[in-house]
Design an enzyme around this catalytic site. Structure first.
Site, mmCIF file in Angstrom:
data_model
loop_
_atom_site.group_PDB
_atom_site.id
_atom_site.type_symbol
_atom_site.label_atom_id
_atom_site.label_comp_id
_atom_site.label_asym_id
_atom_site.label_seq_id
_atom_site.Cartn_x
_atom_site.Cartn_y
_atom_site.Cartn_z
ATOM 1 N N ASP A 192 13.343 11.144 -2.958
ATOM 2 C CA ASP A 192 12.625 9.861 -3.135
ATOM 3 C C ASP A 192 13.539 8.799 -3.541
ATOM 4 O O ASP A 192 13.971 8.935 -4.646
ATOM 5 C CB ASP A 192 11.467 10.162 -4.010
ATOM 6 C CG ASP A 192 10.551 8.919 -4.341
ATOM 7 O OD1 ASP A 192 11.026 7.975 -4.508
ATOM 8 O OD2 ASP A 192 9.252 9.258 -4.118
ATOM 9 N N THR A 230 -1.485 10.685 2.938
ATOM 10 C CA THR A 230 -1.589 10.350 4.386
ATOM 11 C C THR A 230 -0.354 9.318 4.788
ATOM 12 O O THR A 230 0.044 9.325 5.984
ATOM 13 C CB THR A 230 -2.837 9.056 4.704
ATOM 14 O OG1 THR A 230 -2.582 8.007 3.759
ATOM 15 C CG2 THR A 230 -4.094 9.948 4.449
ATOM 16 N N ARG A 278 3.198 4.170 -0.679
ATOM 17 C CA ARG A 278 2.631 5.073 0.413
ATOM 18 C C ARG A 278 1.519 6.161 -0.448
ATOM 19 O O ARG A 278 1.647 6.425 -1.486
ATOM 20 C CB ARG A 278 3.614 5.965 0.633
ATOM 21 C CG ARG A 278 4.569 5.401 1.573
ATOM 22 C CD ARG A 278 5.132 6.405 2.765
ATOM 23 N NE ARG A 278 5.751 7.696 2.153
ATOM 24 C CZ ARG A 278 6.408 8.631 2.715
ATOM 25 N NH1 ARG A 278 6.490 8.683 4.065
ATOM 26 N NH2 ARG A 278 6.762 9.677 1.986
ATOM 27 N N ASP A 304 12.641 6.958 -7.001
ATOM 28 C CA ASP A 304 12.776 7.954 -7.895
ATOM 29 C C ASP A 304 14.332 7.895 -8.407
ATOM 30 O O ASP A 304 14.670 7.868 -9.528
ATOM 31 C CB ASP A 304 12.101 9.198 -7.878
ATOM 32 C CG ASP A 304 10.785 9.100 -7.983
ATOM 33 O OD1 ASP A 304 10.261 8.270 -8.501
ATOM 34 O OD2 ASP A 304 10.153 10.150 -7.517
#
Ligand code: PRP
Ligand code: URA
Length: 206
Positions: A197, A105, A101, A200
């Protein structure tokens, strides 16, 4: 159509997975366990065929899965679901799609694709723990359709209403199974309450 797989055993694991104190080893185990439950629900309509069996006592007839399956994890976080999927579908093929990603945006930026060409009858199962804006999943399914896949489903662990709406507007023919439908996205396009995340947390790169 999107199905939320509600089950106490999923909810229990989801509570630990969301916890910021949960370390990568346990996080990966929880991802795998929830994926197994999700697969059990999502694959209950898999086609099967009769096979003759000789038990120790007599001849009978059993049923074997009769679908060719291609698992498609979206890199990186989708890799966290792959072992569990291969555990329940050991004969499946695997193709991978790399997608990152854009941090501002949230647009998906494809960077890698290695998916076996489709003959048209296979079931492609896209796996990615997070379904936020839906951009990555929309792009992944579009790539698979271009490659000739006709039967596609998408399995994820945590979804946002925005992603579901976006995905269903692009791919109304592709069923989605999620282990949790959360409240919303925040201004950085992260799912709230979410789990942060996923990549992560799976790979210990926080
Ligand atoms: C995360 C996640 C999904 C995507 C979901 O990947 O694993 O692929 O974001 O967001 P979306 O629905 O808004 O597209 P990310 O780009 O962070 O890459 P990573 O898996 O390598 O960490
Ligand atoms: N990707 C993640 O890993 N988490 C989110 O909440 C959104 C996208």
């Amino acid at each position: 159509m999107t199905t939320v797989v509600n089950h106490p055993l999923v909810d229990h694991r989801m509570a630990y997975m969301r916890d910021v104190a949960t370390q990568p080893k346990l996080f990966r185990e929880l991802v795998s366990e929830i994926t197994t439950f999700l697969a059990y629900e999502a694959l209950k309509d898999l086609a099967t065929e009769e096979v003759p069996i000789q038990t120790p006592l007599t001849k009978t007839v059993g049923r074997k899965v009769a679908e060719d399956i291609v698992l498609v994890p979206i890199l990186r976080a989708g890799m966290g679901m792959l072992d569990a999927m291969l555990h329940v579908l050991p004969y499946a093929k695997v193709g991978v799609l790399g997608m990152q990603r854009n941090e501002e945006t949230a647009e998906p930026v494809p960077y890698y694709a290695k998916v076996p060409p489709a003959k048209g009858h296979e079931l492609a199962i896209v796996i990615d723990p997070m379904f936020a804006t839906g951009g990555s999943a929309v792009d992944a399914v579009s790539q698979l359709k271009k490659l000739g896949y006709r039967k596609i489903i998408f399995l994820n662990l945590v979804s946002a209403p925005e992603g579901i709406e976006n995905f269903e507007s692009h791919h109304p023919d592709v069923p989605v199974f999620t282990a949790a439908k959360d409240e919303r996205l925040n201004s950085h396009f992260y799912i709230v309450p979410g789990l942060g995340d996923a990549g992560d947390r799976i790979f210990g790169t926080l």
